[in-house]
Write a protein that holds these residues in place. Structure first.
Motif, PDB file in Angstrom:
ATOM      1  N   ASP A  27       0.880  -1.179   0.000  1.00 40.80           N
ATOM      2  CA  ASP A  27       0.000   0.000   0.000  1.00 40.80           C
ATOM      3  C   ASP A  27       0.909   1.218   0.000  1.00 40.80           C
ATOM      4  O   ASP A  27       1.931   1.234   0.704  1.00 40.80           O
ATOM      5  N   GLU A  53       0.303   3.993   1.249  1.00 36.66           N
ATOM      6  CA  GLU A  53       0.151   4.730   2.511  1.00 36.66           C
ATOM      7  C   GLU A  53       0.901   3.973   3.608  1.00 36.66           C
ATOM      8  O   GLU A  53       0.466   2.893   4.045  1.00 36.66           O
ATOM      9  N   SER A  92       1.153   4.638   6.688  1.00 38.79           N
ATOM     10  CA  SER A  92       0.399   4.523   7.943  1.00 38.79           C
ATOM     11  C   SER A  92      -0.515   3.300   7.921  1.00 38.79           C
ATOM     12  O   SER A  92      -0.728   2.637   8.930  1.00 38.79           O
ATOM     13  N   VAL A  93      -1.035   2.991   6.719  1.00 30.86           N
ATOM     14  CA  VAL A  93      -1.922   1.830   6.602  1.00 30.86           C
ATOM     15  C   VAL A  93      -1.121   0.538   6.777  1.00 30.86           C
ATOM     16  O   VAL A  93      -1.487  -0.351   7.548  1.00 30.86           O
ATOM     17  N   ILE A 146      -1.522  -2.197   9.854  1.00 33.29           N
ATOM     18  CA  ILE A 146      -1.823  -3.619   9.634  1.00 33.29           C
ATOM     19  C   ILE A 146      -0.694  -4.471  10.221  1.00 33.29           C
ATOM     20  O   ILE A 146      -0.930  -5.469  10.916  1.00 33.29           O
ATOM     21  N   LEU A 202       1.536  -3.809  12.605  1.00 35.10           N
ATOM     22  CA  LEU A 202       1.578  -3.829  14.073  1.00 35.10           C
ATOM     23  C   LEU A 202       0.495  -4.732  14.645  1.00 35.10           C
ATOM     24  O   LEU A 202       0.728  -5.518  15.557  1.00 35.10           O
ATOM     25  N   ASP A 213      -3.274  -2.966  -1.999  1.00 40.52           N
ATOM     26  CA  ASP A 213      -4.134  -1.791  -2.205  1.00 40.52           C
ATOM     27  C   ASP A 213      -4.474  -1.696  -3.693  1.00 40.52           C
ATOM     28  O   ASP A 213      -3.703  -2.157  -4.544  1.00 40.52           O
ATOM     29  N   MET A 242      -5.810   1.436  -5.416  1.00 40.71           N
ATOM     30  CA  MET A 242      -5.432   2.725  -6.001  1.00 40.71           C
ATOM     31  C   MET A 242      -4.067   3.150  -5.493  1.00 40.71           C
ATOM     32  O   MET A 242      -3.940   3.590  -4.346  1.00 40.71           O
ATOM     33  N   LEU A 245      -7.337  -4.611  -0.895  1.00 39.70           N
ATOM     34  CA  LEU A 245      -7.939  -3.698   0.082  1.00 39.70           C
ATOM     35  C   LEU A 245      -8.345  -2.462  -0.719  1.00 39.70           C
ATOM     36  O   LEU A 245      -7.487  -1.842  -1.358  1.00 39.70           O
ATOM     37  N   THR A 246      -9.629  -2.153  -0.723  1.00 38.48           N
ATOM     38  CA  THR A 246     -10.052  -1.029  -1.566  1.00 38.48           C
ATOM     39  C   THR A 246     -10.934  -0.028  -0.820  1.00 38.48           C
ATOM     40  O   THR A 246     -11.753  -0.416   0.017  1.00 38.48           O
ATOM     41  N   ALA A 247     -10.715   1.232  -1.161  1.00 39.13           N
ATOM     42  CA  ALA A 247     -11.545   2.285  -0.578  1.00 39.13           C
ATOM     43  C   ALA A 247     -12.785   2.512  -1.425  1.00 39.13           C
ATOM     44  O   ALA A 247     -13.685   3.232  -1.029  1.00 39.13           O
ATOM     45  N   LYS A 299     -12.037  -1.017   2.692  1.00 38.81           N
ATOM     46  CA  LYS A 299     -11.381  -0.193   3.720  1.00 38.81           C
ATOM     47  C   LYS A 299     -12.426   0.685   4.394  1.00 38.81           C
ATOM     48  O   LYS A 299     -13.367   1.111   3.712  1.00 38.81           O
ATOM     49  N   PRO A 300     -12.341   1.073   5.623  1.00 34.20           N
ATOM     50  CA  PRO A 300     -11.345   0.619   6.585  1.00 34.20           C
ATOM     51  C   PRO A 300     -11.727  -0.759   7.109  1.00 34.20           C
ATOM     52  O   PRO A 300     -12.867  -0.970   7.492  1.00 34.20           O
TER      53      PRO A 300
END
Lengths: 123, 400
Positions: A10, A12, A14-15, A19, A21, A55, A57, A84-86, A108-109
């Motif tokens: 991904d 991002e 942060s994403v 995941i 962690l 991801d 996009m 994983l899609t928004a 997502k989320p």
């Protein structure tokens, strides 16, 4: 006991960090993060994951194109991929993973419980 | 004769008389004129060739020429001159020179013939003029008719254009909303995922204080609520292909009721189910229609914060508001016993993002989505206040 290897791709950070962690805290997963889709194939070949979370996009390479490249790779073609899609809603995926045009999707989320359930169903 | 009497009784009797004469056959006119000539001859014989009586002969000549045409008129001129001559020769005490009388008679015949020819020509001109006027009137009427038809067509075309324009504007609007929604979804869902995963991670680590755990739970719920709003926006903006299949509306209603049964019970809402059996199957996207009914039921329950009754009714109406040959209308009514909708809000309830709920409690998209889904099914939905209090949402479908 061998831990399940998960590669999260991904753009991002942060994403992927979130995941990673969460899954690693469960103890049974070993997670590798990749935030540059251009390096994804090389990372996957080096890591040889049991499953890839991908991801849709992303800049440079679209998740769908990357998935096709993974399918075409002789080493990685059997590794299950979950998108994983928004762009899908949880109502469309009915709150769980769905299969659209031969691919598996999570909206997502995504919730940790749902994520682990989806991972386990592919192992 | 009765027609003649009626014609004379009118104010413009002379016009009517001429019109009546014009309708008589040539033989009738000739016979009538000849009878008049004979009658005038008899008067002439009795009075002794008075000039005033001689002028009376103009009557059958004029009558014959006007009503019978040139031939009858000239014939009457000859008949009148001969009768005048006969009366002059035979009347008692006649002493005039027969040759002079004959010369006068021939002069009279010539004059009468000229009058007859002039009148016949006048009559013909009048008839020609009337025919031309009638033809022109008919042409004008046809033109007016064609112009009216063209106006009606133009109005229809205008209406179609207006409707197409509205549809195009709506489509463009929805496309823009769709693009925006996709962008927003991507930009917002990733941070939401980070927040959700972060909260989940710290919850896994079992916080030392209960307040910390509660805060993390709140964060997860907030992520869920924000995600719900974004999903609503995506749902609204993206007209996914319909998956229509014949379905029993009553079954869809029951499925939707099962989904919200627990929620309604918690809110002390009683459901009255009045479903008309034997409804014809409707082409429905079951999942979407369930979504519509769940939304309307939830809306009804929210209108009754202290609890109440929701009546769910299905019915079939022959033709509905259309002509009787149209397919029957299937209706779904969802009534509540709340306080109704403020009249100033009635026109806006289906507008996207319109909500009367406190900030953060409603997305304002629920009823817009309902409207959109029903529209995609070719149906209609209205929300109205009931005279008994409360509100009623009515969804209508046309049975095919």
């Amino acid at each position: 006991m061998k831990r399940v290897r998960i590669l999260v791709i991904d753009d991002e950070a942060s994403v992927t960090r979130g995941i990673s962690l969460n899954l690693e805290a469960l103890g049974s997963y070993e997670v590798r993060q990749e935030n540059d889709p251009r390096n994804a194939i090389a990372t996957a070949r080096a890591f040889m994951p049991d499953l890839i979370l991908l991801d849709v996009m992303m800049p440079h390479i679209d998740g769908s194109d990357l998935a096709r490249e993974l399918r075409a790779d002789p080493l990685l073609k059997r590794v299950p991929v979950i998108f994983l899609t928004a762009l899908l809603t949880t109502r469309e995926t009915k709150g769980h993973e769905v299969r659209v045009a031969g691919w598996n999707y999570l909206a997502k989320p995504v919730d940790l419980a749902e994520l682990t359930r989806a991972i386990e169903s592919h192992l | 004769m009765g027609a003649l009497v009626t014609a004379i009784g009118r104010p413009s009797w002379h016009a009517s008389l001429l019109e009546w004469l014009g309708r008589q056959g040539r033989a009738s006119v000739a016979a009538g004129s000849l009878a008049l000539v004979t009658a005038i001859g008899a008067v002439d014989y009795g009075t002794g060739s008075e000039v005033s009586v001689t002028l009376l002969y103009l009557m059958p000549v004029a009558l014959g020429a006007w009503a019978g045409g040139r031939g009858v008129g000239v014939g009457m001129a000859g008949a009148s001159a001969l009768t005048w001559l006969g009366a002059g020769l035979l009347e008692p005490g006649a002493g005039g020179d027969p040759l002079v009388l004959a010369w006068n008679a021939s002069t009279l015949a010539g004059m009468f013939a000229l009058v007859a020819l002039a009148l016949a020509a006048l009559r013909q001109s009048k008839a020609n003029l009337e025919a031309a006027v009638a033809q022109r009137t008919a042409t004008l009427q046809e033109e007016v008719l064609q112009r009216r038809r063209a106006e009606v067509r133009l109005q229809q075309v205008n209406a179609d254009l207006h409707s197409t324009q509205l549809q195009l504007i709506e489509a463009a609007k929805m496309e823009a909303v769709g693009r925006m929604a996709a962008g927003v979804a991507h930009e917002v869902k990733n941070p939401l995922m980070t927040l959700g995963m972060g909260a989940g991670y710290f919850l896994q680590r079992r916080p030392a204080h209960a307040d910390e755990a509660a805060l993390l739970q709140d964060m997860k719920q907030a992520v869920g609520r924000a995600s719900h709003i974004i999903n609503g926006l995506l749902d609204f903006a993206r007209p996914r292909p319909r998956q229509l299949a014949p379905a029993d509306l009553n079954e869809v209603v029951d499925d939707a009721l099962k989904l919200v049964r627990h929620q309604l019970a918690t809110q002390k809402v009683t459901v009255q189910r009045q479903l008309q059996p034997g409804l014809p199957p409707l082409p429905l996207d079951r999942v979407r229609m369930e979504h519509v009914i769940v939304n309307l039921l939830t809306n009804a329950a929210q209108a009754m914060p202290g609890g109440g009754t929701v009546t769910v009714r299905t019915s079939m109406h022959a033709g509905g508001d259309r002509p009787p040959d149209q397919a029957p209308q299937i209706r779904l009514d969802i009534e509540d016993t709340g306080e109704g909708i403020p009249p100033e809000h009635l026109g806006r309830v289906f507008d996207p993002f319109f909500t009367t709920k406190p900030l953060g409690e409603g997305t304002g998209l629920g009823l817009s989505i309902v409207h959109r889904i029903v529209q995609i099914h070719g149906g209609g939905v209205v929300l109205a206040n009931l005279s008994s209090g409360g509100a009623c949402a009515t969804v209508t479908f046309r049975s095919s």
